[in-house]
Design an enzyme around this catalytic site. Sequence first.
Site, PDB file in Angstrom:
ATOM      1  N   HIS A 120      38.230  25.593  36.868  1.00 12.94           N
ATOM      2  CA  HIS A 120      39.048  26.126  37.968  1.00 12.94           C
ATOM      3  C   HIS A 120      40.123  25.118  38.366  1.00 12.94           C
ATOM      4  O   HIS A 120      41.264  25.485  38.650  1.00 12.94           O
ATOM      5  CB  HIS A 120      38.186  26.396  39.208  1.00 12.94           C
ATOM      6  CG  HIS A 120      37.119  27.428  39.005  1.00 12.94           C
ATOM      7  ND1 HIS A 120      35.780  27.144  39.113  1.00 12.94           N
ATOM      8  CD2 HIS A 120      37.213  28.741  38.712  1.00 12.94           C
ATOM      9  CE1 HIS A 120      35.091  28.255  38.910  1.00 12.94           C
ATOM     10  NE2 HIS A 120      35.923  29.232  38.655  1.00 12.94           N
TER      11      HIS A 120
ATOM     12  N   LEU B 121      33.572  25.839  42.416  1.00  7.56           N
ATOM     13  CA  LEU B 121      34.650  25.344  41.555  1.00  7.56           C
ATOM     14  C   LEU B 121      34.172  24.232  40.637  1.00  7.56           C
ATOM     15  O   LEU B 121      33.415  23.348  41.027  1.00  7.56           O
ATOM     16  CB  LEU B 121      35.812  24.817  42.407  1.00  7.56           C
ATOM     17  CG  LEU B 121      36.503  25.815  43.331  1.00  7.56           C
ATOM     18  CD1 LEU B 121      37.775  25.198  43.901  1.00  7.56           C
ATOM     19  CD2 LEU B 121      36.798  27.138  42.650  1.00  7.56           C
TER      20      LEU B 121
ATOM     21  N   GLY C  52      34.463  30.972  43.594  1.00  9.37           N
ATOM     22  CA  GLY C  52      33.994  29.705  44.161  1.00  9.37           C
ATOM     23  C   GLY C  52      33.132  28.927  43.181  1.00  9.37           C
ATOM     24  O   GLY C  52      33.187  29.149  41.975  1.00  9.37           O
TER      25      GLY C  52
ATOM     26  N   GLN D  13      31.139  43.597  41.125  1.00 13.20           N
ATOM     27  CA  GLN D  13      31.156  43.318  39.690  1.00 13.20           C
ATOM     28  C   GLN D  13      29.813  42.803  39.178  1.00 13.20           C
ATOM     29  O   GLN D  13      29.679  42.472  38.009  1.00 13.20           O
ATOM     30  CB  GLN D  13      32.296  42.365  39.327  1.00 13.20           C
ATOM     31  CG  GLN D  13      32.141  40.930  39.810  1.00 13.20           C
ATOM     32  CD  GLN D  13      33.415  40.129  39.571  1.00 13.20           C
ATOM     33  OE1 GLN D  13      34.398  40.262  40.279  1.00 13.20           O
ATOM     34  NE2 GLN D  13      33.418  39.277  38.552  1.00 13.20           N
TER      35      GLN D  13
ATOM     36  N   LYS E 265      37.883  31.682  28.848  1.00 15.24           N
ATOM     37  CA  LYS E 265      36.443  31.916  28.623  1.00 15.24           C
ATOM     38  C   LYS E 265      36.118  33.381  28.880  1.00 15.24           C
ATOM     39  O   LYS E 265      35.318  33.980  28.175  1.00 15.24           O
ATOM     40  CB  LYS E 265      35.587  31.030  29.528  1.00 15.24           C
ATOM     41  CG  LYS E 265      34.090  31.315  29.349  1.00 15.24           C
ATOM     42  CD  LYS E 265      33.221  30.359  30.118  1.00 15.24           C
ATOM     43  CE  LYS E 265      33.202  30.655  31.588  1.00 15.24           C
ATOM     44  NZ  LYS E 265      32.518  31.925  31.951  1.00 15.24           N
ATOM     45  N   ASP E 266      36.754  33.956  29.908  1.00 14.38           N
ATOM     46  CA  ASP E 266      36.558  35.377  30.214  1.00 14.38           C
ATOM     47  C   ASP E 266      37.651  36.177  29.512  1.00 14.38           C
ATOM     48  O   ASP E 266      38.494  36.825  30.150  1.00 14.38           O
ATOM     49  CB  ASP E 266      36.593  35.592  31.730  1.00 14.38           C
ATOM     50  CG  ASP E 266      35.461  34.847  32.413  1.00 14.38           C
ATOM     51  OD1 ASP E 266      34.305  35.135  32.104  1.00 14.38           O
ATOM     52  OD2 ASP E 266      35.741  33.952  33.235  1.00 14.38           O
TER      53      ASP E 266
ATOM     54  N   SER F 116      31.300  26.620  33.373  1.00 19.67           N
ATOM     55  CA  SER F 116      31.043  27.864  34.104  1.00 19.67           C
ATOM     56  C   SER F 116      30.282  27.512  35.365  1.00 19.67           C
ATOM     57  O   SER F 116      29.481  26.567  35.371  1.00 19.67           O
ATOM     58  CB  SER F 116      30.175  28.784  33.229  1.00 19.67           C
ATOM     59  OG  SER F 116      29.587  29.798  34.024  1.00 19.67           O
ATOM     60  N   SER F 117      30.526  28.285  36.423  1.00 13.99           N
ATOM     61  CA  SER F 117      29.777  28.046  37.668  1.00 13.99           C
ATOM     62  C   SER F 117      28.281  28.232  37.417  1.00 13.99           C
ATOM     63  O   SER F 117      27.443  27.646  38.094  1.00 13.99           O
ATOM     64  CB  SER F 117      30.235  29.024  38.746  1.00 13.99           C
ATOM     65  OG  SER F 117      31.624  28.919  38.905  1.00 13.99           O
TER      66      SER F 117
HETATM   67  O1  PAF Z   1      36.558  35.348  36.921  1.00 17.92           O
HETATM   68  C1  PAF Z   1      36.123  35.451  38.101  1.00 17.92           C
HETATM   69  O2  PAF Z   1      35.706  34.479  38.717  1.00 17.92           O
HETATM   70  C2  PAF Z   1      36.103  36.831  38.743  1.00 17.92           C
HETATM   71  O3  PAF Z   1      35.823  37.825  37.825  1.00 17.92           O
HETATM   72  C3  PAF Z   1      37.396  37.140  39.518  1.00 17.92           C
HETATM   73  C4  PAF Z   1      38.605  37.208  38.606  1.00 17.92           C
HETATM   74  C5  PAF Z   1      37.630  36.085  40.590  1.00 17.92           C
HETATM   75  C6  PAF Z   1      37.268  38.503  40.211  1.00 17.92           C
HETATM   76  O4  PAF Z   1      36.206  38.521  41.107  1.00 17.92           O
END
Ligand code: PAF
Length: 293
Positions: free
Chosen positions: A35, A31, A29, A59, A149-150, A185-186
């Site tokens: 996104h 966004l 979320g 996580q 980015k990730d 980034s959020s």
């Molecule tokens: O990149 C993210 O926002 C999160 O790591 C994901 C892939 C939605 C998993 O929670």
Amino acid sequence: MRIVRTVAELRAALEPHRGGGIGFVPTMGALHEGHLSLLRAAAAENETVVLSIFVNPTQFGEAADLDAYPRTEEADVELAALAGTHIVFAPSAAEMYPAGFATTVSVHGALTSTLEGAVRGRSHFDGVATVVATLLLAVGPDRAYFGAKDAQQVVVVRRMVTDLRIPVEIVARPTSRDADGLARSSRNARLSAEERRLAAVIPRSLRAAQDAFASGIRNTHRLTSLVHEGLTEAGLDHEYVRIVDADSLEPLTDIARPALLALAVRVGQVRLIDNVVLDPGVDDRIALEGSLR
Ligand code: PAF
């Protein structure tokens, strides 16, 4: 556009759309343009677009980080509709991790022990792999979209999907950046105006390393030193600045294959990550235009 909260509702909603191409964008979320560009790419390549919004507790290492994570579902839903989303899956934690949930998906080795794994612990990627596997099995998409980015997350998810034979194409899209180069980034929403100004040093430092790479420097110590210098001059604390093989994520001393220059930096209370690919096989001018310029 429909909003569904349970896996059963999601599967029923998707049933009539199977076979027509389902694109899936998993998010937590809050966004932003990054996104939305994933959703637009999914809409261009699939008949049906599913967005998930779930702030995944497993996580996060620090409870404070989880608590501080922005939650803006109402605004997210409006933006998602404009970007071509058909179904929003926004489950509760109890729906994703029902009583008795006892399974962890764990990707082992350098892929999860380096970079983010070294700082946040491998449990971070256990959390990511477990929730992404659960989401992919719930949605059953043809394609799933992730931001570059990730970068480590993309490598880990690709490994997991290959190993578990999950039938989905993982699509990685270029990092979306603000005009000054800061990766979207959020977490950027939590920066004060002064911190946001300071954060522009991150892409500037990466660009200095890219320029040095383009001029022929291949030694990773020299390249990371340039990034350190830029960050230190601005008074920013870095958690790591490292160059690793872009596929195996093993450390490199000289770059003869595509490499990932990745960093994590604290700007005030906010932790930001970013990366660029340094590819000796790609014309340097094209590489620079495709990334930070
Ligand atoms: O990149 C993210 O926002 C999160 O790591 C994901 C892939 C939605 C998993 O929670």
